[in-house]
Write an enzyme that holds these catalytic residues in place. Structure first.
Site, PDB file in Angstrom:
ATOM      1  N   ARG A  24       0.823  -1.216   0.000  1.00  0.00           N
ATOM      2  CA  ARG A  24       0.000   0.000   0.000  1.00  0.00           C
ATOM      3  C   ARG A  24       0.855   1.263   0.000  1.00  0.00           C
ATOM      4  O   ARG A  24       2.052   1.223   0.274  1.00  0.00           O
ATOM      5  CB  ARG A  24      -0.932   0.007   1.223  1.00  0.00           C
ATOM      6  CG  ARG A  24      -0.188  -0.035   2.557  1.00  0.00           C
ATOM      7  CD  ARG A  24      -1.147  -0.125   3.720  1.00  0.00           C
ATOM      8  NE  ARG A  24      -0.428  -0.019   4.994  1.00  0.00           N
ATOM      9  CZ  ARG A  24      -0.898   0.588   6.064  1.00  0.00           C
ATOM     10  NH1 ARG A  24      -2.086   1.154   6.042  1.00  0.00           N
ATOM     11  NH2 ARG A  24      -0.201   0.635   7.174  1.00  0.00           N
ATOM     12  N   THR A 134      12.222   3.171   8.890  1.00  0.00           N
ATOM     13  CA  THR A 134      11.795   2.594   7.614  1.00  0.00           C
ATOM     14  C   THR A 134      12.135   3.489   6.434  1.00  0.00           C
ATOM     15  O   THR A 134      12.032   4.707   6.515  1.00  0.00           O
ATOM     16  CB  THR A 134      10.265   2.366   7.665  1.00  0.00           C
ATOM     17  OG1 THR A 134       9.991   1.523   8.779  1.00  0.00           O
ATOM     18  CG2 THR A 134       9.759   1.715   6.396  1.00  0.00           C
ATOM     19  N   LYS A 161      12.045  -1.212   2.640  1.00  0.00           N
ATOM     20  CA  LYS A 161      10.892  -1.890   2.037  1.00  0.00           C
ATOM     21  C   LYS A 161      11.240  -2.307   0.608  1.00  0.00           C
ATOM     22  O   LYS A 161      11.700  -1.480  -0.195  1.00  0.00           O
ATOM     23  CB  LYS A 161       9.681  -0.945   2.023  1.00  0.00           C
ATOM     24  CG  LYS A 161       9.151  -0.618   3.425  1.00  0.00           C
ATOM     25  CD  LYS A 161       8.513  -1.843   4.082  1.00  0.00           C
ATOM     26  CE  LYS A 161       7.770  -1.474   5.362  1.00  0.00           C
ATOM     27  NZ  LYS A 161       7.198  -2.671   6.011  1.00  0.00           N
ATOM     28  N   ASP A 189      12.264  -5.788   4.216  1.00  0.00           N
ATOM     29  CA  ASP A 189      10.899  -6.268   4.427  1.00  0.00           C
ATOM     30  C   ASP A 189      10.180  -6.284   3.086  1.00  0.00           C
ATOM     31  O   ASP A 189       9.922  -5.227   2.506  1.00  0.00           O
ATOM     32  CB  ASP A 189      10.171  -5.340   5.412  1.00  0.00           C
ATOM     33  CG  ASP A 189       8.786  -5.867   5.783  1.00  0.00           C
ATOM     34  OD1 ASP A 189       8.372  -6.920   5.239  1.00  0.00           O
ATOM     35  OD2 ASP A 189       8.118  -5.229   6.621  1.00  0.00           O
ATOM     36  N   GLU A 217      12.414  -9.932   6.112  1.00  0.00           N
ATOM     37  CA  GLU A 217      11.100 -10.094   6.728  1.00  0.00           C
ATOM     38  C   GLU A 217      10.041 -10.407   5.679  1.00  0.00           C
ATOM     39  O   GLU A 217       9.993  -9.791   4.618  1.00  0.00           O
ATOM     40  CB  GLU A 217      10.747  -8.786   7.455  1.00  0.00           C
ATOM     41  CG  GLU A 217       9.554  -8.908   8.376  1.00  0.00           C
ATOM     42  CD  GLU A 217       9.352  -7.619   9.182  1.00  0.00           C
ATOM     43  OE1 GLU A 217      10.273  -7.211   9.919  1.00  0.00           O
ATOM     44  OE2 GLU A 217       8.282  -7.014   9.062  1.00  0.00           O
ATOM     45  N   ASP A 242       6.274 -11.874   9.596  1.00  0.00           N
ATOM     46  CA  ASP A 242       5.469 -10.749  10.092  1.00  0.00           C
ATOM     47  C   ASP A 242       3.991 -11.068   9.805  1.00  0.00           C
ATOM     48  O   ASP A 242       3.288 -11.594  10.682  1.00  0.00           O
ATOM     49  CB  ASP A 242       5.921  -9.428   9.453  1.00  0.00           C
ATOM     50  CG  ASP A 242       5.103  -8.240   9.942  1.00  0.00           C
ATOM     51  OD1 ASP A 242       4.274  -8.425  10.853  1.00  0.00           O
ATOM     52  OD2 ASP A 242       5.271  -7.119   9.426  1.00  0.00           O
ATOM     53  N   LYS A 266       3.341  -7.840  16.564  1.00  0.00           N
ATOM     54  CA  LYS A 266       2.644  -6.546  16.496  1.00  0.00           C
ATOM     55  C   LYS A 266       1.331  -6.678  17.247  1.00  0.00           C
ATOM     56  O   LYS A 266       0.573  -7.628  17.012  1.00  0.00           O
ATOM     57  CB  LYS A 266       2.354  -6.147  15.040  1.00  0.00           C
ATOM     58  CG  LYS A 266       3.591  -5.786  14.257  1.00  0.00           C
ATOM     59  CD  LYS A 266       3.257  -5.404  12.821  1.00  0.00           C
ATOM     60  CE  LYS A 266       4.535  -5.085  12.063  1.00  0.00           C
ATOM     61  NZ  LYS A 266       4.308  -5.022  10.607  1.00  0.00           N
ATOM     62  N   ASP A 321       9.045   2.884  14.725  1.00  0.00           N
ATOM     63  CA  ASP A 321       9.250   4.234  14.195  1.00  0.00           C
ATOM     64  C   ASP A 321       7.966   4.920  13.746  1.00  0.00           C
ATOM     65  O   ASP A 321       8.002   6.081  13.341  1.00  0.00           O
ATOM     66  CB  ASP A 321      10.244   4.183  13.023  1.00  0.00           C
ATOM     67  CG  ASP A 321       9.781   3.262  11.894  1.00  0.00           C
ATOM     68  OD1 ASP A 321       8.879   2.427  12.130  1.00  0.00           O
ATOM     69  OD2 ASP A 321      10.316   3.378  10.777  1.00  0.00           O
TER      70      ASP A 321
HETATM   71 MG    MG Z   1       6.658  -6.129   8.061  1.00  0.00          MG
END
Ligand code: MG
Length: 359
Positions: A24, A134, A161, A189, A217, A242, A266, A321
């Site tokens: 996204r 990130t 990312k 990730d 990840e 994750d 999370k 973060d």
């Molecule tokens: Mg992740």
């Protein structure tokens, strides 16, 4: 101290910069802030972040979930917290982020009732919490510029990312490492963006080119546990789950399959601290480390995650973060940041004093 009701309110928070992952791209977030009311006048705070593409929850589903949970918990005694968490987790299936918001508000109340910060209730301050930061997925040039900007602000661990075209991802990472130097720690990730074979291709090629990464990840789709194992078996870097790990049960299954080197906990996925502690204990028993992470969340829920992380030695990597991406803070108090360092106050509970942003 009895629960008399649970209120929720929606806040909109513009981000300081666009946040882009393989799943996204967003410029603004909406979080739902929860206030658990008691007959003593003491209140507990929590918040939830709707991330439909990951948790399946939306603003309105979270509000509905919280309303249902509020009805179920009304009249319960805070001191009977095991019973509260049992009921919280059984009164509605799914709705993990709605559960997380209420769960952390109950923990906030519990610690406040003892007049201690939440991390002390959970185990004490066992670790210094230093967050990574990130870098959104983008063109290599933009990612290099972002990486350098982050390092200039005192961060030494980047979470990059990726999860787009594998060739381009390799190029991105090679160029970033060239630009930032090998002393910068790099986590990547992919947010489910690769197939298992693509992930192995990326991992091996990075190795061949001498690009060192600390961990990879969620390379493959969330429910592809076999794929996670295949990647783990075939790349040198540690592979962390994750989106694959929501519940303690997922943790057991992934660990039982030897599919992971680590787990990213999370609160929005697992339903709060009560279940987060279970995942941490499962990982610790299996000899597997945990990272603590968050969605795009405001200070309130990230404060809860930070208190959990600070209190458990098995959680030794921090991806907290999100508040640094928020242009406003809907609450006063809670954690603060000094560069990458997450700082805690001595205030009781989460340390949240008040909700200062209304909508
Ligand atoms: Mg992740």
């Amino acid at each position: 101290m009895k629960i008399t009701g649970i209120k929720s309110q929606v806040v909109s928070i513009p981000l300081v910069t666009t946040f882009k992952t393989a799943l996204r791209s967003i410029d603004q977030i909406e979080n739902i802030i929860v206030t658990v009311l008691t007959d003593s006048g003491q209140v507990g705070f929590g918040s939830a972040a709707p991330v439909a593409v990951i948790t399946g929850e939306t603003v309105s589903s979270i509000i509905g979930g919280i309303e249902h949970i509020g009805d179920s918990l009304s009249g319960m005694e805070i001191a009977d917290w095991e019973n509260i968490f049992q009921r919280l987790n059984s009164c509605i299936i799914g709705n993990m982020s709605a559960k997380a918001a209420v769960d952390m508000a109950i923990y906030d109340l519990l610690a406040k009732s003892l007049d201690i910060p939440l991390y002390r209730l959970l185990g004490g301050m066992t670790c210094n919490v230093e967050t990574d930061i990130t870098v959104s997925i983008d063109t290599p040039e933009k990612m290099i510029a972002e990486s350098k900007e982050r390092l200039g602000r005192g961060f030494d661990t980047l979470k990059i990312k990726v999860g787009g075209d594998p060739e381009l991802d390799i190029r991105r990472l090679e160029l970033i490492q060239e630009a930032v130097g090998s002393e910068t720690r790099i986590r990547i990730d992919a947010n489910q963006g690769w197939s298992a074979k693509e992930a192995v291709q990326v991992g091996r090629e990075l190795e061949r080119r001498g690009v060192v990464i600390e961990l990879m990840e969620q390379p493959v789709p969330a429910r592809d546990f076999e794929g996670m194992r295949y990647v783990r078996d075939n790349v040198a870097f540690p592979v962390y789950a994750d989106e694959s790990v929501f519940s303690p049960r997922d943790a057991l299954e992934l660990i039982g399959m030897n599919a992971v080197d680590g787990l990213n906990i999370k609160l929005m996925k697992c339903g709060g601290i009560y279940n987060g502690l279970k995942i941490a204990s499962i990982a610790e028993t299996a000899g597997i480390p945990c990272m603590i992470g968050s969605m795009m969340e405001c200070h309130i829920s990230v404060s809860a995650a930070a208190h959990l992380a600070a209190s458990r030695t098995v959680i030794d990597k921090y991806d907290l973060d999100a508040p640094l991406f928020c242009s406003t803070n809907p609450a006063s108090g809670g954690i603060s940041y000094q560069g990458s360092r997450v700082c805690f106050s001595d205030d009781p509970g989460l340390g949240i004093e008040a909700i200062i942003m209304q909508e």
